[in-house]
Design a protein around this motif. Structure first.
Motif, PDB file in Angstrom:
ATOM      1  N   ALA A 182       0.818  -1.209   0.000  1.00  0.00           N
ATOM      2  CA  ALA A 182       0.000   0.000   0.000  1.00  0.00           C
ATOM      3  C   ALA A 182       0.853   1.261   0.000  1.00  0.00           C
ATOM      4  CB  ALA A 182      -0.930   0.003   1.205  1.00  0.00           C
TER       5      ALA A 182
ATOM      6  N   ASP B 246       4.173   3.279  -5.028  1.00  0.00           N
ATOM      7  CA  ASP B 246       3.567   3.959  -6.157  1.00  0.00           C
ATOM      8  C   ASP B 246       3.782   3.037  -7.352  1.00  0.00           C
ATOM      9  OD1 ASP B 246       2.474   5.714  -7.930  1.00  0.00           O
ATOM     10  OD2 ASP B 246       4.171   7.079  -7.941  1.00  0.00           O
TER      11      ASP B 246
ATOM     12  N   HIS C 169      -5.501   2.125  -7.734  1.00  0.00           N
ATOM     13  CA  HIS C 169      -5.227   1.267  -6.580  1.00  0.00           C
ATOM     14  C   HIS C 169      -5.072  -0.204  -6.925  1.00  0.00           C
ATOM     15  CE1 HIS C 169      -9.460   0.089  -6.634  1.00  0.00           C
ATOM     16  NE2 HIS C 169      -9.804   1.360  -6.528  1.00  0.00           N
TER      17      HIS C 169
ATOM     18  N   ASN D  52      -7.309  -7.560  -5.295  1.00  0.00           N
ATOM     19  CA  ASN D  52      -6.362  -6.462  -5.445  1.00  0.00           C
ATOM     20  C   ASN D  52      -5.235  -6.902  -6.372  1.00  0.00           C
ATOM     21  OD1 ASN D  52      -4.507  -7.992  -3.919  1.00  0.00           O
ATOM     22  ND2 ASN D  52      -5.260  -7.133  -2.025  1.00  0.00           N
TER      23      ASN D  52
END
Length: 101
Positions: free
Chosen positions: A5, A8, A50, A63
């Motif tokens: 998390a 980048d 994300h 994810n």
């Protein structure tokens, strides 16, 4: 230790490394042909900010790490390493090691 998390990540770059080609771009989302089932019209969308994804056909979601895990048949640690070693990665704190997961 850096967390996924805290990275980048160029999600579009990771999709390219996974051979998931964009069919349609809608703002922060891209549609691709689903890697989990055969189809002619995309039912699979990935958020470029994300890395969240959804397959509307099979009602699956996850994810970026879970996507790498499934497509490369690897563990969470291996998936994080794959993302960490991608050429499109920038780490906010360069002193942290991603390999200590």
């Amino acid at each position: 230790m850096a967390r996924v998390a805290d990275l980048d990540v160029n999600v579009e770059g990771i999709l390219n490394l996974l051979h998931l080609n964009q069919v349609l771009r809608r703002g922060e989302w891209v549609d691709v042909l689903c890697p989990f089932h055969a189809e002619q019209r995309p039912s699979f969308s990935v958020n470029l900010v994300h890395g969240g994804w959804v397959c509307r056909h099979a009602d699956l979601r996850g994810n970026l790490v879970s996507l790498v895990m499934q497509l490369r048949s690897c563990s969470r640690v291996e998936a994080v390493r794959f993302i960490a070693h991608s050429p499109s990665l920038e780490v906010f704190d360069a002193g942290d090691s991603l390999l200590d997961v």
